[in-house]
Design a protein around this motif. Sequence first.
Motif, PDB file in Angstrom:
ATOM      1  N   ASP A  79     -22.058  -5.533   4.918  1.00 48.10           N
ATOM      2  CA  ASP A  79     -22.405  -4.256   4.307  1.00 48.10           C
ATOM      3  C   ASP A  79     -23.086  -3.422   5.391  1.00 48.10           C
ATOM      4  N   VAL A  80     -22.305  -2.555   6.050  1.00 41.72           N
ATOM      5  CA  VAL A  80     -22.752  -1.909   7.284  1.00 41.72           C
ATOM      6  C   VAL A  80     -24.026  -1.105   7.109  1.00 41.72           C
ATOM      7  N   LEU A  81     -24.122  -0.334   6.030  1.00 42.79           N
ATOM      8  CA  LEU A  81     -25.259   0.564   5.892  1.00 42.79           C
ATOM      9  C   LEU A  81     -26.558  -0.183   5.596  1.00 42.79           C
ATOM     10  N   LYS A  82     -26.462  -1.474   5.220  1.00 39.76           N
ATOM     11  CA  LYS A  82     -27.679  -2.236   4.925  1.00 39.76           C
ATOM     12  C   LYS A  82     -28.095  -3.118   6.099  1.00 39.76           C
ATOM     13  N   LEU A  83     -27.384  -3.022   7.225  1.00 40.65           N
ATOM     14  CA  LEU A  83     -27.690  -3.889   8.360  1.00 40.65           C
ATOM     15  C   LEU A  83     -29.062  -3.572   8.947  1.00 40.65           C
ATOM     16  N   LYS A  84     -29.797  -4.623   9.345  1.00 44.62           N
ATOM     17  CA  LYS A  84     -31.070  -4.442  10.052  1.00 44.62           C
ATOM     18  C   LYS A  84     -30.743  -4.045  11.493  1.00 44.62           C
ATOM     19  N   PRO A  85     -31.676  -3.382  12.190  1.00 47.00           N
ATOM     20  CA  PRO A  85     -31.387  -2.907  13.550  1.00 47.00           C
ATOM     21  C   PRO A  85     -30.782  -3.969  14.462  1.00 47.00           C
ATOM     22  N   SER A  86     -31.284  -5.188  14.440  1.00 48.86           N
ATOM     23  CA  SER A  86     -30.755  -6.202  15.353  1.00 48.86           C
ATOM     24  C   SER A  86     -29.323  -6.592  14.995  1.00 48.86           C
ATOM     25  N   ALA A  87     -29.052  -6.703  13.701  1.00 50.11           N
ATOM     26  CA  ALA A  87     -27.699  -7.046  13.260  1.00 50.11           C
ATOM     27  C   ALA A  87     -26.750  -5.882  13.525  1.00 50.11           C
ATOM     28  N   LEU A  88     -27.279  -4.669  13.408  1.00 55.29           N
ATOM     29  CA  LEU A  88     -26.470  -3.478  13.635  1.00 55.29           C
ATOM     30  C   LEU A  88     -25.998  -3.437  15.087  1.00 55.29           C
ATOM     31  N   ARG A  89     -26.905  -3.821  16.008  1.00 51.68           N
ATOM     32  CA  ARG A  89     -26.537  -3.837  17.430  1.00 51.68           C
ATOM     33  C   ARG A  89     -25.397  -4.808  17.682  1.00 51.68           C
ATOM     34  N   LYS A  90     -25.380  -5.901  16.932  1.00 51.91           N
ATOM     35  CA  LYS A  90     -24.299  -6.877  17.105  1.00 51.91           C
ATOM     36  C   LYS A  90     -22.995  -6.361  16.517  1.00 51.91           C
ATOM     37  N   TYR A  91     -23.138  -5.603  15.428  1.00 53.88           N
ATOM     38  CA  TYR A  91     -21.938  -5.065  14.762  1.00 53.88           C
ATOM     39  C   TYR A  91     -21.290  -3.995  15.635  1.00 53.88           C
ATOM     40  N   ARG A  92     -22.121  -3.080  16.114  1.00 58.18           N
ATOM     41  CA  ARG A  92     -21.588  -1.996  16.947  1.00 58.18           C
ATOM     42  C   ARG A  92     -20.976  -2.591  18.200  1.00 58.18           C
ATOM     43  N   TRP A  93     -19.825  -2.103  18.548  1.00 54.27           N
ATOM     44  CA  TRP A  93     -19.089  -2.478  19.757  1.00 54.27           C
ATOM     45  C   TRP A  93     -18.445  -3.851  19.684  1.00 54.27           C
ATOM     46  N   LYS A  94     -19.103  -4.871  19.059  1.00 55.04           N
ATOM     47  CA  LYS A  94     -18.427  -6.169  18.964  1.00 55.04           C
ATOM     48  C   LYS A  94     -17.411  -6.163  17.840  1.00 55.04           C
ATOM     49  N   GLU A  95     -17.675  -5.371  16.808  1.00 51.09           N
ATOM     50  CA  GLU A  95     -16.733  -5.282  15.686  1.00 51.09           C
ATOM     51  C   GLU A  95     -16.013  -3.931  15.689  1.00 51.09           C
ATOM     52  N   VAL A  96     -16.813  -2.859  15.783  1.00 51.19           N
ATOM     53  CA  VAL A  96     -16.249  -1.506  15.749  1.00 51.19           C
ATOM     54  C   VAL A  96     -16.787  -0.722  16.944  1.00 51.19           C
ATOM     55  N   SER A  97     -15.905  -0.072  17.700  1.00 52.74           N
ATOM     56  CA  SER A  97     -16.382   0.745  18.822  1.00 52.74           C
ATOM     57  C   SER A  97     -15.765   2.134  18.730  1.00 52.74           C
ATOM     58  N   MET A  98     -16.214   3.006  19.625  1.00 52.20           N
ATOM     59  CA  MET A  98     -15.811   4.407  19.497  1.00 52.20           C
ATOM     60  C   MET A  98     -15.532   5.008  20.868  1.00 52.20           C
ATOM     61  N   ILE A  99     -14.506   5.855  20.919  1.00 53.52           N
ATOM     62  CA  ILE A  99     -14.282   6.684  22.102  1.00 53.52           C
ATOM     63  C   ILE A  99     -14.687   8.085  21.672  1.00 53.52           C
ATOM     64  N   PHE A 100     -15.720   8.613  22.323  1.00 53.26           N
ATOM     65  CA  PHE A 100     -16.310   9.846  21.805  1.00 53.26           C
ATOM     66  C   PHE A 100     -15.557  11.096  22.232  1.00 53.26           C
ATOM     67  N   GLN A 101     -15.792  12.152  21.442  1.00 50.48           N
ATOM     68  CA  GLN A 101     -15.291  13.472  21.766  1.00 50.48           C
ATOM     69  C   GLN A 101     -15.966  13.923  23.060  1.00 50.48           C
ATOM     70  N   GLY A 102     -15.222  14.521  23.962  1.00 50.34           N
ATOM     71  CA  GLY A 102     -15.815  14.962  25.225  1.00 50.34           C
ATOM     72  C   GLY A 102     -16.363  13.801  26.015  1.00 50.34           C
ATOM     73  N   SER A 103     -15.747  12.633  25.860  1.00 51.04           N
ATOM     74  CA  SER A 103     -16.328  11.465  26.503  1.00 51.04           C
ATOM     75  C   SER A 103     -16.094  11.470  28.009  1.00 51.04           C
ATOM     76  N   MET A 104     -15.382  12.510  28.499  1.00 47.45           N
ATOM     77  CA  MET A 104     -15.281  12.624  29.946  1.00 47.45           C
ATOM     78  C   MET A 104     -16.656  12.870  30.538  1.00 47.45           C
ATOM     79  N   ASN A 105     -17.556  13.393  29.682  1.00 45.01           N
ATOM     80  CA  ASN A 105     -18.927  13.597  30.142  1.00 45.01           C
ATOM     81  C   ASN A 105     -19.847  12.503  29.620  1.00 45.01           C
ATOM     82  N   ALA A 106     -19.283  11.473  29.014  1.00 45.74           N
ATOM     83  CA  ALA A 106     -20.116  10.430  28.423  1.00 45.74           C
ATOM     84  C   ALA A 106     -20.466   9.334  29.417  1.00 45.74           C
ATOM     85  N   LEU A 107     -19.982   9.461  30.650  1.00 43.92           N
ATOM     86  CA  LEU A 107     -20.300   8.438  31.641  1.00 43.92           C
ATOM     87  C   LEU A 107     -21.530   8.861  32.436  1.00 43.92           C
ATOM     88  N   ASN A 108     -22.309   7.868  32.859  1.00 47.91           N
ATOM     89  CA  ASN A 108     -23.482   8.141  33.677  1.00 47.91           C
ATOM     90  C   ASN A 108     -23.035   8.540  35.088  1.00 47.91           C
TER      91      ASN A 108
END
Lengths: 320, 325
Positions: A79-108
Amino acid sequence: MPEPLLEVKNIQVEYRSKDRVVKAVRGVNLRINKREIIGIVGESGCGKSTLAMTFLKLVDIPGKITSGEIIYHGKTDIDVLKLKPSALRKYRWKEVSMIFQGSMNALNPVTRIEEQIMDTMIEHGYEQETAMKRVDELLRIAGLNPSLKRSFPHELSGGMKQRVNIAISLACEPSLVIADEATTALDVVVQRQIMARLLKLRDELGISLVFITHDISLVANIADRVYVMYAGKIVENGPVKEIFHNPKHPYTIALLNSIPSINRDKKIKGIPGTPPDLSKPINGCPFAPRCSKAFDKCHEIEPDLISIGQDHEVSCHLYG
Amino acid sequence: MDSIVELRNVTKIFTNTQGIIKRKKRTVYALHDVNLSIGEKEILGLIGESGSGKTTLGLAVLKLLDLEGGEILFRGKDILNMKKKETFRFREKTEMIFQDPYGSLNPVQSVYKIISTPYKVFNKNAKERDVIERVIDTLEMVGLNPPEQYLAKYPNQLSGGQRQRVGIARAIITNPEFLVADEPVSMLDVSLRADVLNILLELREKLGSSMLFISHDIAVTQYVSDRIAVMHLGQIVEIAESTELVNNPLHPYTQTLISSIPIPDPERRWDTSEPKVLAGEYVNEGKDECSFANKCPFVMDKCRRSRPKMIEKGNKHYVACYLYE
């Protein structure tokens, strides 16, 4: 029977400022199946990017998810919206990731791309050594020569930077990648190269993809199913062939009539008027003021999404 | 066909210095020996990837840039050697429609002020009442109805599509004979693009002006243009009548470009192979070679030895490629 991967139930998002509340997403239901490519289309300001952010629980102040539920069917149901911060960090990118709008500027700009890809993996529990080995493979998957890994972002072209972002989005082997206007700023040839690459990834890795874009022609080319969004709601959704060959909602029809295509000798027509101000209450169907088929009921009661065929839903009083 | 604008061997070079310790001069040919003519009442589309020199060409024909070589004729007169008075008349007859409807309108000026200014510059003795009438007529022409309602508004009270119409009104109030429209719809929402494109087509009918329509969107360009010229790294590689160019592209670059356009029909998808262009980033350094040689899948030795000439392959279809000689 297709297996659902992500289920979005009645999501609502508001942006709050001192003197007004903008209801950006007003109750959206959506389903993404395993190995499926979804297109979400709509004009700017219709809430499509905000909706995508909720999949990763990325909506931040002044935005707020006011209701709804997002269920991710991984190894276990999450249940994504009920995830605690630590569990959320594991969910993000390991399960679902994103290519952002204007991500040509998203690199350091001051870090080599190799480090940026590795950082993502190490943050999610990969060993330094494994991560280092994986960089070459990721760059190759994204269609880049691994010899480029020591480059800084400014040494790469827009298309190449976008491929680095694709590599980063795949770094932790997610099952779902969300691409928010990922190729809007690129030339058509580069766009086609990147799309061909992403389609291949679906076949090879079995991931699901969500494309958020205003480019309807692009969606016709890649999506299995399409959601059409207007004023914070889904107004029509269905298999891509249904949406393009048998569109039902007057907004979908108008949108398809407004785009020129090569070798189509048809006069194109704009849609009169502008989308409603979402900080004000909406009475009736939000598209009614711009709709040529609107009748009395449309201005009074907002239509619900109803099923009108195999997997095809529309919210319009013409069909209810 | 009589031409209104003619470019002869036009070359524009930009130089910049790179590196902090080892200073190195880099030369980029934004326009490399460009020949082009635009006919009376014609809409000529100019397509190409970003950085190909499309905008530079648009600025050059409006005398907004100095050139390193070649000449540009407007109704037979060399625009680069015009005297002050002639230049003033030239400015009256030529106008530009800009890409960004948000950045190209002064935010502290009313719609009336924005549109009337160019008219007043070229008609110094015009009575205010006539100016108002003129502005109202122009607003009507670009579809801002009722026009009186818009006069006192400021840009921030208008939507993107309305702003772009104000930008067009400002460009046409002097009845220009030649317009440059640089990506006029690329920043507009899809639902608003159609109307702006239709207005441009109507204007050609009403005012009889010619236009250079610059865009990277080939579907949009085909919709408005009579002929299309394809640019690649500062060189024009192919010119033909719009439908002919889209149906029968000859140059390998045009072929790649056309085959990469997504068509809004799920039955006609791209084949899933990646387009066969060779990778790499190049600039035109002014060498005598085909600008596409580095990326072309059909490259031959002679493509790098000298630049192919523009030849006619029937039906007013011109292409610069050794495959067709």
